[in-house]
Design an enzyme around this catalytic site. Structure first.
Site, PDB file in Angstrom:
ATOM      1  N   ARG B  53      48.041  35.601  46.801  1.00 44.55           N
ATOM      2  CA  ARG B  53      48.797  36.639  47.502  1.00 44.55           C
ATOM      3  C   ARG B  53      48.236  38.041  47.275  1.00 44.55           C
ATOM      4  O   ARG B  53      47.961  38.783  48.201  1.00 44.55           O
ATOM      5  CB  ARG B  53      50.260  36.588  47.047  1.00 44.55           C
ATOM      6  N   THR B  54      48.062  38.399  46.006  1.00 43.35           N
ATOM      7  CA  THR B  54      47.560  39.744  45.708  1.00 43.35           C
ATOM      8  C   THR B  54      46.169  39.925  46.299  1.00 43.35           C
ATOM      9  O   THR B  54      45.810  40.968  46.838  1.00 43.35           O
ATOM     10  CB  THR B  54      47.530  39.964  44.182  1.00 43.35           C
ATOM     11  N   LYS B  82      29.899  30.141  32.355  1.00 42.16           N
ATOM     12  CA  LYS B  82      28.751  29.983  31.466  1.00 42.16           C
ATOM     13  C   LYS B  82      28.830  30.895  30.255  1.00 42.16           C
ATOM     14  O   LYS B  82      27.860  31.046  29.514  1.00 42.16           O
ATOM     15  CB  LYS B  82      27.457  30.253  32.239  1.00 42.16           C
ATOM     16  N   ARG B 103      41.795  40.943  38.297  1.00 40.14           N
ATOM     17  CA  ARG B 103      42.945  40.202  37.764  1.00 40.14           C
ATOM     18  C   ARG B 103      42.386  39.363  36.629  1.00 40.14           C
ATOM     19  O   ARG B 103      41.376  38.666  36.793  1.00 40.14           O
ATOM     20  CB  ARG B 103      43.527  39.309  38.866  1.00 40.14           C
ATOM     21  N   HIS B 131      50.635  45.727  36.088  1.00 43.86           N
ATOM     22  CA  HIS B 131      50.274  45.376  37.461  1.00 43.86           C
ATOM     23  C   HIS B 131      50.635  46.580  38.339  1.00 43.86           C
ATOM     24  O   HIS B 131      51.596  46.548  39.095  1.00 43.86           O
ATOM     25  CB  HIS B 131      51.049  44.124  37.885  1.00 43.86           C
TER      26      HIS B 131
END
Ligand SMILES: [Zn+2]
Lengths: 152, 304
Positions: B53-54, B82, B103, B131
């Site tokens: 969504r974001t 890795k 994020r 956020h």
């Protein structure tokens, strides 16, 4: 210094950290990153009788003059510590430790989910509050037993 | 607004918030006028946690400004798998993009990453931390429906781990708002957020049940209580059941109560609330696009 305080023999050149709360001497050394491997001659007096503190610890580091910023970090575990810089057996400078605004790279953030605990190329960094310290990355506040978070 | 990076709602002053919301309002009123504004700009998307969504909302925002995205893709197919450090990843990707959106599951990730890059970096969620763009769109929604001064807002659910809650609580201290925090004892606000609210002299009250405070609220912000916060299923069900709302319960609320939720919801807001005039959560989600457009416009130099 009175003779009473001089249980540990006089040093010629170096730094004497006096009036450390009883039992904090090893934490003071840990904060300063002194573990003996650097070859420094270090003497420790623990539970030395003191007029001001009842009992106190004393640390002497020979041939090293610790800087004020190195020493300010000590205020977290030894707020009443006094610092004596010794040259040729004389105390040439005497000062107190001040609370620093920031503490960088000395303590580990207790939040296991903090980015500073994950091998990234950054030092831990804490803002010093009136009654604790706070990680500038994850905001976690430490109020009690700050010494237990010293990086070793 | 003079910020190179947006890592926490704490850094946003009242003027900053109002500048973004005003710009978002202008954009919402005439999106066409902004369609070529950032022609050719590229937004780097680094999502170390799934968040469709974001991510879609940021993609829509940059595309509606005339730009495009470069997307790291899922973590399991990237260099991170890795063992590359986040500091290295962002230093590489900043060469591909004009701004970055991050994020990450660790608290403080955005703040740390921002120290390694010169392009603007936006925190789209760091663990249980912050956020801030969700907060900006939440504030936009509140301003549209109830105004941002002289209101009482109830924030309910998982206040301990909910980063949208932490960001929101900080940002609301800029306004004349009474904040009521409603949660089970085990999910109360963390010490650090409480400390900041106290330092800011914010009006804050904590409650363990919603009934008594509901009639006095202008806004009720509901968040999800997650199953994994509880040791067993029955404990979770018992607690979660106490922090859900339905249309019948809202009978005792003010007629103009605004109900919000950062979405996705599970069952903490019953479907029958959707039909009431209280439901603002879908509009709230839609507001993400103009608000993120406004923020990107400002960070990418829309004022110049
Ligand atoms: Zn931390």
């Amino acid at each position: 210094m009175t003779d009473q305080q001089l249980r540990v023999s006089k040093i010629r050149n170096g730094t004497v950290i006096d009036h450390i709360p009883s039992g904090q001497a090893l934490n003071v050394l840990a904060i300063l990153g002194i573990d003996g491997t650097g070859g420094d001659v270090v003497s420790i007096g623990m539970n030395v009788p003191s007029e001001r503190l009842g009992r106190k610890d004393v640390v002497k580091v020979e041939d090293r003059e610790l800087s004020q910023s190195e020493l300010d970090v000590l205020s977290l575990v030894a707020p009443d510590a006094t610092i004596n810089i010794i040259r040729e057996y004389d105390v040439t400078e005497k000062h107190r430790v001040d609370r620093p605004e920031r503490v960088t790279g000395v303590l580990r953030c207790p939040n296991r989910n903090c980015i500073t605990t994950e091998g990234e190329p950054v030092d831990s960094e804490f803002e010093v509050l009136d009654d604790g310290i706070r990680c500038v990355y994850c905001d976690t506040i430490i109020r009690d037993d700050i010494a237990s978070h010293i990086l070793v | 607004m003079r910020h190179d990076h947006i890592t926490s709602a704490k850094q946003l002053s009242r003027d900053d918030v109002e500048a973004v919301l005003d710009r978002a309002g202008e954009i919402a009123a005439d999106q066409e006028a902004y369609a070529d504004r950032h022609d050719g700009s590229l937004l780097g998307l680094l999502f170390f946690e799934p968040s469709t969504r974001t991510k879609m909302s940021f993609s829509a925002a940059i595309k509606r400004l005339g730009g495009g995205v470069v997307d790291m893709g899922p973590v399991d197919s990237s260099s991170v798998k890795k063992g590359e450090s986040l500091a290295d990843t962002v230093r590489v990707v900043e060469g591909y993009a004009d701004a970055l959106v991050l994020r990450h599951p660790s608290e403080g990730a955005a703040k740390m990453a921002s120290q390694f890059v010169d392009v603007p970096l936006i925190n789209a969620g760091d663990g249980a931390g912050q956020h801030p763009t969700q907060t900006l769109l939440d504030l936009y929604t509140i301003r549209e429906s109830a105004g941002l001064d002289g209101i009482s807002i109830g924030i309910m659910g998982d206040l301990k781990y909910g980063r949208t809650v932490h960001s929101m609580a900080h940002a609301l201290t800029n306004f004349d708002v009474s904040q009521h925090f409603i949660s089970p004892e085990s999910l109360k606000l963390p010490r650090n957020v409480r400390y900041d609210l106290h330092q800011e002299g914010a009006s804050v009250k904590e409650h363990t049940d919603i009934e008594s405070i509901l009639p006095s609220l202008d806004v009720l912000y509901v968040t999800r209580i997650q199953r994994e916060r509880f040791p067993d299923e029955s404990e979770y069900r018992k607690v979660a059941g106490e922090y859900r709302i339905d249309a019948a319960m809202l009978e005792s609320a003010r007629d103009d109560l605004t109900v919000m939720h950062p979405l996705p919801r599970v069952d903490e807001i019953a479907d029958d609330v959707d039909e009431t005039s209280h439901a603002h959560y879908f509009q709230q989600a839609h507001n993400g696009v103009p608000v993120r457009m406004a923020l990107l416009d400002m960070l990418l130099g829309g004022d110049r």
